[in-house]
Motif scaffolding. Structure first.
Motif: not given
Ligand code: ADP
Ligand code: ADP
Ligand code: ZN
Length: 217
Positions: A70-73, A79-80, A103-105
């Motif tokens: 949820t937070v990553l969305e 910002v990291g 998310r391509k990170v």
């Protein structure tokens, strides 16, 4: 930049995550804090995890993976992030990789904070926090007292609290969980060439220096 702080209970993950947030503007994600928030709010989830947490057991993988997802969305994670207390099992580590890939990170650093068991038990038995909402500054009877006795350095508050799972018995259980469930993810990150160790037995500032050197090196 995305960083994982790995280490047993009391190693100093929360303390160092706070500094990384201040120094590098990263978002601090602590699954322990998120779970405690659910308990404070007495949500269904909070009520269902209260007992297992107070005894030092792990909350189930789906729950914590869902919280991180949820937070990553959201936009703030862009910002990291500094992950503090997650992943704690191999399943969580694999789920995290999938979420980041979408998310391509990627994770840039996995920093393992090494501390002896006896020192951990002492740190945890001395740990207390500012009770003020939105503060939660962390202190220690043995290692980090406020500048003025009984007054929070950060917000001036005078009420403090201790965690219900910071008893010696629960700490022993949490340590066992760490060695059995979390240590097995060390080789996972070692193979990816991401794992770095710091000596967590030194003072708080010295640990921060080692972490900054790794990140900036
Ligand atoms: P974790 O998040 O890994 O459980 P904390 O950051 O909450 O650990 O630290 C546990 C306790 O030990 C806190 O009371 C904190 O003030 C204290 N502490 C943290 N780092 C150090 C250190 N390097 N030396 C001595 N005490 C420390
Ligand atoms: P510490 O590092 O001091 O042990 P945390 O605040 O990270 O404490 O975690 C406190 C408790 O919250 C854990 O003992 C466990 O019950 C639960 N918890 C936190 N993160 C996770 C996770 N990633 N997976 C399962 N349980 C978790
Ligand atoms: Zn405070």
């Amino acid at each position: 930049m995305n960083v994982i702080l790995l280490g047993p209970p009391g190693a100093g993950k929360g303390t160092q995550a706070q500094r990384l947030r201040e120094n590098y503007g990263l978002m601090h994600l602590s699954t322990g804090d998120m779970l405690r928030h659910e308990i404070d709010k007495q949500t269904d989830l909070g009520l269902s995890i209260k007992e297992v947490m107070s005894k030092g057991g792990l909350v189930d993988d789906e729950t914590v993976i869902g919280m991180i997802a949820t937070v990553l969305e959201g936009p703030e994670a862009r910002v990291g992030i500094i992950l503090d207390g997650f992943p704690r099992t191999e399943r969580q580590a694999i789920a995290l990789d999938l979420m980041l890939k979408k998310r391509k990170v990627a994770i840039d650093h996995v920093i393992e904070i090494k501390v002896d068991d006896e020192a951990l038990v002492k740190r945890i038995s001395g740990r207390y926090m500012c009770k003020a909402k939105n503060c939660g500054a962390s202190y220690n009877d043995f290692f980090k007292k406020p500048a003025v006795d009984g007054v929070c350095d950060v917000c001036g508050g005078s009420e403090f609290m201790r965690r219900p799972d910071d008893t010696e018995e629960a700490v022993r259980t949490r340590l066992k969980k760490y060695y059995h469930e979390t240590m097995p993810i060390v080789p996972y990150y070692l193979e990816k060439g991401l794992l770095r160790e710091v000596n967590g037995m030194l003072g708080i500032d010295k640990v921060t220096e080692q972490i900054n050197a790794l990140i900036e090196g």
